[in-house]
Design a protein around this motif. Structure first.
Motif, PDB file in Angstrom:
ATOM      1  N   ASN A 154     -10.541  -3.445  -7.689  1.00 36.25           N
ATOM      2  CA  ASN A 154     -10.509  -3.049  -6.290  1.00 36.25           C
ATOM      3  C   ASN A 154     -11.893  -2.637  -5.794  1.00 36.25           C
ATOM      4  N   ASN A 165       0.851  -1.180   0.000  1.00 32.78           N
ATOM      5  CA  ASN A 165       0.000   0.000   0.000  1.00 32.78           C
ATOM      6  C   ASN A 165       0.893   1.238   0.000  1.00 32.78           C
ATOM      7  N   TYR A 214      -7.218   6.237  -5.772  1.00 30.85           N
ATOM      8  CA  TYR A 214      -6.639   5.503  -4.658  1.00 30.85           C
ATOM      9  C   TYR A 214      -7.370   4.190  -4.462  1.00 30.85           C
ATOM     10  N   ALA A 244      -6.785   2.653  -1.448  1.00 36.52           N
ATOM     11  CA  ALA A 244      -6.951   2.686   0.002  1.00 36.52           C
ATOM     12  C   ALA A 244      -7.912   3.788   0.431  1.00 36.52           C
ATOM     13  N   HIS A 282     -11.570   1.143   3.562  1.00 41.12           N
ATOM     14  CA  HIS A 282     -11.629   0.127   2.523  1.00 41.12           C
ATOM     15  C   HIS A 282     -10.419  -0.809   2.616  1.00 41.12           C
ATOM     16  N   THR A 283     -10.673  -2.101   2.473  1.00 39.55           N
ATOM     17  CA  THR A 283      -9.597  -3.091   2.476  1.00 39.55           C
ATOM     18  C   THR A 283      -9.171  -3.349   1.035  1.00 39.55           C
ATOM     19  N   ILE A 284      -7.897  -3.189   0.763  1.00 42.37           N
ATOM     20  CA  ILE A 284      -7.402  -3.340  -0.610  1.00 42.37           C
ATOM     21  C   ILE A 284      -7.548  -4.781  -1.085  1.00 42.37           C
ATOM     22  N   ASP A 301      -1.664   4.408  -5.495  1.00 38.79           N
ATOM     23  CA  ASP A 301      -1.134   4.142  -4.162  1.00 38.79           C
ATOM     24  C   ASP A 301      -0.908   2.652  -3.887  1.00 38.79           C
ATOM     25  N   VAL A 302      -0.880   1.834  -4.913  1.00 40.96           N
ATOM     26  CA  VAL A 302      -0.623   0.403  -4.743  1.00 40.96           C
ATOM     27  C   VAL A 302       0.486  -0.028  -5.699  1.00 40.96           C
TER      28      VAL A 302
END
Length: 275
Positions: free
Chosen positions: A189, A161, A204, A206, A210-212, A230-231
């Motif tokens: 996602n 993350n 984003y 995240a 929220h759980t990626i 962001d991942v």
């Protein structure tokens, strides 16, 4: 030998004396050995020359763009290049393999499967549009816009993350320890319903609370795949090498075009770095 014209009789002499004959035989033997050696050397050279191109092909499979230099074309593709910057980051642009299995006007269709090997910096052609290659590869792209990622046997995938700049600055051990394991296809996602997009939040994974579970968000209003910022995906290949990977876009030239929804996919653009 008798000279019949002069009447003088000359003593008969052999062509070579015993010692000279022995030397001649010795010299002949040496010349024969040299000739035989030359033939063997020539045969070995010819054998080596026959094998050399195959060996060279095997060692030259990897695409090696010069750091800061011009892009190099991927192989067995309709379009796509790979380039290397001075910081050791590879960028693959407009990676597309026409496989005639979908209508690009369908916003949910996959264009078959793409297979990529990070150690070779190159596309690996599949046996068919849905059958994996018989040779080694690391990850495949399929699903909506070919944005979903699966891994080959023996390859491991995790995600961080973190944005690519942060993740790619880590060591391989640090990144891998901090990463979260991926056990299923890594792609979608969440679905975004807002209109218009409110960047940067919609880019984003995240989001608050929220759980990626993937690296791209789906903007329902125009069926757009939005690669998150962001991942970072971690890929560890069968050689034990770890790569930080960031998928940037599934659209030609990174710009979704088409009405009423984008239809210029699946042109993948992503960056990666060997950690």
């Amino acid at each position: 030998m008798n000279n019949y014209l002069s009447g003088v009789v000359r003593p008969s002499t052999p062509l070579l004396s015993g010692s000279k004959f022995s030397k001649k035989i010795t010299m002949f033997g040496l010349m024969a050995l040299v000739a035989a050696s030359s033939v063997l050397t020539s045969c070995k050279k010819e054998s080596s020359d026959v094998a050399a191109p195959e060996l060279k092909l095997k060692s030259a499979k990897a695409l090696s763009p010069g750091a800061g230099g011009s892009p190099v074309s991927l192989t067995s593709v309709t379009s796509g290049t790979v380039e290397l910057n001075l910081s050791g980051v590879y960028t693959v642009k407009n990676y597309y393999v026409a496989q005639s299995v979908y209508n690009p006007s369908n916003p949910h269709a996959a264009n078959g499967f793409y297979y990529f090997d990070f150690g070779l910096n190159d596309n690996i052609p599949g046996t068919s549009s849905t059958t994996p290659p018989s040779v080694d590869w690391d990850i495949s792209f399929s699903g909506t816009g070919n944005a979903d990622i699966n891994k080959n046997s023996g390859v491991s995938i995790k995600f961080l993350n973190e944005d690519f700049a942060t993740a790619s600055a880590r060591s391989a051990s640090s990144a891998w320890t901090a990463g979260t394991a991926v056990t299923t296809t890594f792609g979608h996602n969440r679905t975004i319903w807002t209109s218009p997009l409110s960047a940067p939040a919609d880019y984003y994974a995240a989001a608050s609370g929220h759980t990626i579970k993937g690296y791209w968000n789906y903007y329902f209003a125009n069926h757009q795949v939005i690669a998150t910022t962001d991942v970072t995906i971690l890929v560890r290949d069968t050689d034990g090498d770890t790569y930080a990977v960031h998928i940037k876009s599934v659209y030609n030239n990174d710009t979704p075009t088409g009405t009423p929804y984008p239809n210029n996919f699946s042109y993948l653009t992503f960056e990666y770095k060997l950690l």
